[in-house]
Every structure is written in structure tokens, then in C-alpha cells.
Design a protein around this motif. Structure first.
Motif, PDB file in Angstrom:
ATOM      1  N   ALA A 121       0.828  -1.202   0.000  1.00 11.00           N
ATOM      2  CA  ALA A 121       0.000   0.000   0.000  1.00 11.00           C
ATOM      3  C   ALA A 121       0.863   1.253   0.000  1.00 11.00           C
ATOM      4  CB  ALA A 121      -0.923  -0.012   1.219  1.00 11.00           C
ATOM      5  N   ALA A 122       1.912   1.260   0.812  1.00  9.45           N
ATOM      6  CA  ALA A 122       2.792   2.428   0.859  1.00  9.45           C
ATOM      7  C   ALA A 122       3.513   2.626  -0.471  1.00  9.45           C
ATOM      8  CB  ALA A 122       3.803   2.265   1.998  1.00  9.45           C
ATOM      9  N   PHE A 123       3.977   1.533  -1.079  1.00  9.37           N
ATOM     10  CA  PHE A 123       4.656   1.612  -2.370  1.00  9.37           C
ATOM     11  C   PHE A 123       3.746   2.224  -3.435  1.00  9.37           C
ATOM     12  CE2 PHE A 123       5.559  -0.290  -6.526  1.00  9.37           C
ATOM     13  CZ  PHE A 123       6.895   0.072  -6.700  1.00  9.37           C
ATOM     14  N   LEU A 124       2.457   1.876  -3.372  1.00 10.47           N
ATOM     15  CA  LEU A 124       1.479   2.366  -4.355  1.00 10.47           C
ATOM     16  C   LEU A 124       0.905   3.727  -3.977  1.00 10.47           C
ATOM     17  CD1 LEU A 124      -0.408  -1.010  -4.916  1.00 10.47           C
ATOM     18  CD2 LEU A 124       1.137   0.108  -6.539  1.00 10.47           C
ATOM     19  N   ASP A 125       1.363   4.301  -2.870  1.00 13.52           N
ATOM     20  CA  ASP A 125       0.871   5.592  -2.368  1.00 13.52           C
ATOM     21  C   ASP A 125      -0.593   5.500  -1.944  1.00 13.52           C
ATOM     22  OD1 ASP A 125       1.163   8.236  -1.591  1.00 13.52           O
ATOM     23  OD2 ASP A 125       0.635   9.037  -3.565  1.00 13.52           O
ATOM     24  N   ASN A 126      -0.939   4.388  -1.331  1.00 15.50           N
ATOM     25  CA  ASN A 126      -2.265   4.180  -0.726  1.00 15.50           C
ATOM     26  C   ASN A 126      -3.421   4.501  -1.681  1.00 15.50           C
ATOM     27  OD1 ASN A 126      -1.433   3.401   2.036  1.00 15.50           O
ATOM     28  ND2 ASN A 126      -0.532   5.445   2.034  1.00 15.50           N
ATOM     29  N   PRO A 127      -3.537   3.757  -2.764  1.00 16.44           N
ATOM     30  CA  PRO A 127      -4.657   3.989  -3.693  1.00 16.44           C
ATOM     31  C   PRO A 127      -5.992   3.691  -3.039  1.00 16.44           C
ATOM     32  CG  PRO A 127      -3.594   1.906  -4.177  1.00 16.44           C
ATOM     33  CD  PRO A 127      -2.735   2.583  -3.138  1.00 16.44           C
ATOM     34  N   THR A 128      -7.038   4.312  -3.532  1.00 15.96           N
ATOM     35  CA  THR A 128      -8.370   4.131  -2.947  1.00 15.96           C
ATOM     36  C   THR A 128      -9.279   3.222  -3.763  1.00 15.96           C
ATOM     37  OG1 THR A 128      -9.147   6.149  -4.034  1.00 15.96           O
ATOM     38  CG2 THR A 128      -8.277   6.374  -1.787  1.00 15.96           C
ATOM     39  N   THR A 129      -8.894   2.939  -5.002  1.00 18.24           N
ATOM     40  CA  THR A 129      -9.709   2.046  -5.835  1.00 18.24           C
ATOM     41  C   THR A 129      -8.807   1.092  -6.606  1.00 18.24           C
ATOM     42  OG1 THR A 129      -9.721   3.536  -7.755  1.00 18.24           O
ATOM     43  CG2 THR A 129     -11.534   3.767  -6.160  1.00 18.24           C
ATOM     44  N   CYS A 130      -9.367  -0.047  -6.960  1.00 19.25           N
ATOM     45  CA  CYS A 130      -8.659  -0.997  -7.818  1.00 19.25           C
ATOM     46  C   CYS A 130      -8.807  -0.553  -9.269  1.00 19.25           C
ATOM     47  CB  CYS A 130      -9.219  -2.402  -7.610  1.00 19.25           C
ATOM     48  SG  CYS A 130     -10.797  -2.707  -8.444  1.00 19.25           S
ATOM     49  N   PRO A 131      -8.126  -1.191 -10.226  1.00 23.05           N
ATOM     50  CA  PRO A 131      -8.236  -0.778 -11.630  1.00 23.05           C
ATOM     51  C   PRO A 131      -9.648  -0.868 -12.199  1.00 23.05           C
ATOM     52  CG  PRO A 131      -6.336  -2.193 -11.322  1.00 23.05           C
ATOM     53  CD  PRO A 131      -7.126  -2.263 -10.054  1.00 23.05           C
ATOM     54  N   HIS A 132     -10.518  -1.626 -11.543  1.00 23.58           N
ATOM     55  CA  HIS A 132     -11.890  -1.770 -12.017  1.00 23.58           C
ATOM     56  C   HIS A 132     -12.833  -0.818 -11.290  1.00 23.58           C
ATOM     57  CE1 HIS A 132      -9.764  -5.757 -12.214  1.00 23.58           C
ATOM     58  NE2 HIS A 132      -9.903  -5.433 -13.486  1.00 23.58           N
ATOM     59  N   GLY A 133     -12.253   0.085 -10.488  1.00 24.28           N
ATOM     60  CA  GLY A 133     -13.032   1.120  -9.821  1.00 24.28           C
ATOM     61  C   GLY A 133     -13.588   0.764  -8.466  1.00 24.28           C
ATOM     62  N   ASN A 134     -13.382  -0.454  -8.002  1.00 21.87           N
ATOM     63  CA  ASN A 134     -13.942  -0.866  -6.721  1.00 21.87           C
ATOM     64  C   ASN A 134     -13.088  -0.348  -5.560  1.00 21.87           C
ATOM     65  OD1 ASN A 134     -16.174  -2.579  -7.716  1.00 21.87           O
ATOM     66  ND2 ASN A 134     -14.493  -3.772  -8.607  1.00 21.87           N
ATOM     67  N   PRO A 135     -13.718   0.043  -4.453  1.00 21.28           N
ATOM     68  CA  PRO A 135     -12.973   0.660  -3.357  1.00 21.28           C
ATOM     69  C   PRO A 135     -12.018  -0.313  -2.677  1.00 21.28           C
ATOM     70  CG  PRO A 135     -15.226   0.212  -2.676  1.00 21.28           C
ATOM     71  CD  PRO A 135     -15.166  -0.060  -4.150  1.00 21.28           C
ATOM     72  N   ILE A 136     -10.841   0.191  -2.313  1.00 20.90           N
ATOM     73  CA  ILE A 136      -9.870  -0.588  -1.546  1.00 20.90           C
ATOM     74  C   ILE A 136     -10.061  -0.252  -0.073  1.00 20.90           C
ATOM     75  CG2 ILE A 136      -7.427  -1.000  -1.089  1.00 20.90           C
ATOM     76  CD1 ILE A 136      -6.858  -0.201  -3.986  1.00 20.90           C
ATOM     77  N   PRO A 137     -10.424  -1.215   0.756  1.00 16.35           N
ATOM     78  CA  PRO A 137     -10.553  -0.924   2.193  1.00 16.35           C
ATOM     79  C   PRO A 137      -9.239  -0.377   2.749  1.00 16.35           C
ATOM     80  CG  PRO A 137     -11.486  -3.079   1.663  1.00 16.35           C
ATOM     81  CD  PRO A 137     -10.746  -2.627   0.446  1.00 16.35           C
ATOM     82  N   ASP A 138      -9.342   0.562   3.690  1.00 17.39           N
ATOM     83  CA  ASP A 138      -8.132   1.069   4.315  1.00 17.39           C
ATOM     84  C   ASP A 138      -7.612   0.063   5.340  1.00 17.39           C
ATOM     85  OD1 ASP A 138      -9.627   1.365   6.664  1.00 17.39           O
ATOM     86  OD2 ASP A 138      -9.868   3.531   6.418  1.00 17.39           O
ATOM     87  N   ALA A 139      -6.532   0.419   6.032  1.00 15.88           N
ATOM     88  CA  ALA A 139      -5.905  -0.525   6.958  1.00 15.88           C
ATOM     89  C   ALA A 139      -6.842  -0.950   8.072  1.00 15.88           C
ATOM     90  CB  ALA A 139      -4.640   0.090   7.540  1.00 15.88           C
TER      91      ALA A 139
END
Length: 226
Positions: A121-139
Motif C-alpha cells: 500500500a505504501a509503495f502504491l501511495d495508498n490507492p483508494t480504488t482498484c483498476p476496475h473502480g472498486n474501493p480498496i478498504p483502508d488498513a
């Protein structure tokens, strides 16, 4: 692969699927809906739900459905977080095709330690969505409130922004990508054929509308625009 890892993967698969269904509708999730999502029989789902309930991961109400407990939801959100972070990494960093990364992420999600998840997550700069637009739950397992509606609910002539595509499958994503249906695009519902016919949807920048069957349209979620 050991029996223990198979059992763990099966548990995570069920919890993740229940969580995805709970995001779309008020719990409980009907056993038939969960069976359809997983592609297995309702009796098989019911048997697994009983095992999950014995572990205090779900609650099951006969004739109504299944809901995640607090502990079940935490575990489900952790799996979703790993899955969608891996999808982001595979597309953004490794440049793998958008339509193929879901299956790869399904394998990686079960073999990623919490420390690796945090580093990813840190490497990716904590993105909020996947490539298909679905939300990524936070930690902490939180996701923003859902503000989308299915494409099926648009009125003829109404425009919207495509937000996300649910239940990703390579064949579906390939079909949509060729026709420009990607998160963030603007689209307009131009017509709906009678007798359960297809929806005619024009994506901004395309000369002609695309015909989408109702099953496909039900898996595309949008935010209406003025």
C-alpha cells in the motif's frame, strides 16, 4: 497444497464474497445469491455457512440469509484490501492487461502477510480504488459509503460517469474494454429495447452506441451527472 491452506482459502473466498454482496444491498445476503456469486450449489453454500457460523465469522438466519460478524468482516476486508492492492500493482507497476489481473490477484490474496500488505500500500501511495473502480478498504477495513447505482437504473437520455465494475471476469472485462467501458468515462443511455432487450449506451468519444445485455449492465455501476 495442504488441507489447512485449502480450508483457509475457502473461508477467505466465502467471506470476501459475502462482503462484496453486502456492499451492494442491505444484509443479510440470501444463500441463493451467494451460491450464484460463487458458482456452487445452495446446499454446498449452506454447509459452508454453518462452518463459518461455528467459527463466529457469520450469522445465519434461516430463510433470510447470512451476515458477517465483526470478526468476519475484519477478515473479509483484509482479503479485499490485499486483492485490490495486488490488482493495482499488477496494472500500474507491472503493466499487465487490465482485464487479466483479477485472476492473478485471487491467487496472491491468500499468500500475503500483513507486513507485505502494508508495504505494498505504501509503495502504491495508498490507492483508494482498484483498476476496475472498486474501493480498496483502508488498513482499518473501512470503505467510503456507496453512492453508485447500476447502469440498469438510468433513465433513457440520462448521462453518468462509470464508477466501477463488479464481479470481475476476464471475458467481461475484455468485452467492456474493447467498447470503452472503463472507470471514469462518461456515458449516456440512449435507448432500451423492449421485452428485456439490450441497452444502447454511448461512451464519450465513440461514434456509435454499444449494445449491452441486461446481465452485463447490472454489473456496471455509475454516478449520474447533470
Amino acid at each position: 497444497m495442504s488441507a489447512i491452506s485449502i480450508t483457509s482459502e475457502s473461508t477467505e473466498m466465502y467471506l470476501k464474497s459475502i462482503a462484496e454482496l453486502e456492499m451492494l444491498a442491505t444484509p443479510p445476503v440470501a444463500i441463493s445469491h451467494l451460491a450464484q456469486r460463487l458458482g456452487v450449489s445452495s446446499p454446498s453454500v449452506l454447509e459452508m455457512v454453518k462452518r463459518l457460523a461455528a467459527q463466529n465469522l457469520v450469522t445465519h438466519t434461516p430463510y433470510k440469509g447470512v451476515s458477517l460478524t465483526d470478526s468476519g468482516r475484519r477478515r473479509a476486508m483484509a482479503v479485499l484490501r490485499r486483492h485490490r492492492l495486488w490488482e493495482r500493482f499488477l496494472v500500474d507497476t507491472l503493466q499487465l492487461p487490465w482485464e487479466s489481473v483479477h485472476d492473478y490477484a485471487c491467487q496472491l490474496e491468500h499468500a500475503t502477510a500483513p507486513a507485505v500488505t502494508d508495504a505494498l500500500a505504501a509503495f502504491l501511495d495508498n490507492p483508494t480504488t482498484c483498476p476496475h473502480g472498486n474501493p480498496i478498504p483502508d488498513a482499518a477495513g473501512a470503505v467510503p459509503p456507496n453512492r453508485t447505482i447500476p447502469l440498469l437504473e438510468l433513465a433513457v437520455g440520462q448521462s453518468a460517469r462509470l464508477e466501477n465494475i463488479i464481479y470481475e471476469e476476464a471475458i467481461l472485462l475484455e468485452y467492456l474494454a474493447r467498447r470503452g467501458f472503463l472507470p471514469g468515462v462518461q456515458l449516456t443511455l440512449e435507448d432500451i429495447a423492449p421485452y428485456q432487450g439490450p441497452l444502447m449506451v454511448r461512451v464519450s468519444g465513440f461514434d456509435h452506441p454499444a449494445a449491452l445485455g441486461r446481465e452485463i449492465a447490472a454489473r456496471i455501476f455509475v454516478v449520474p451527472t447533470e
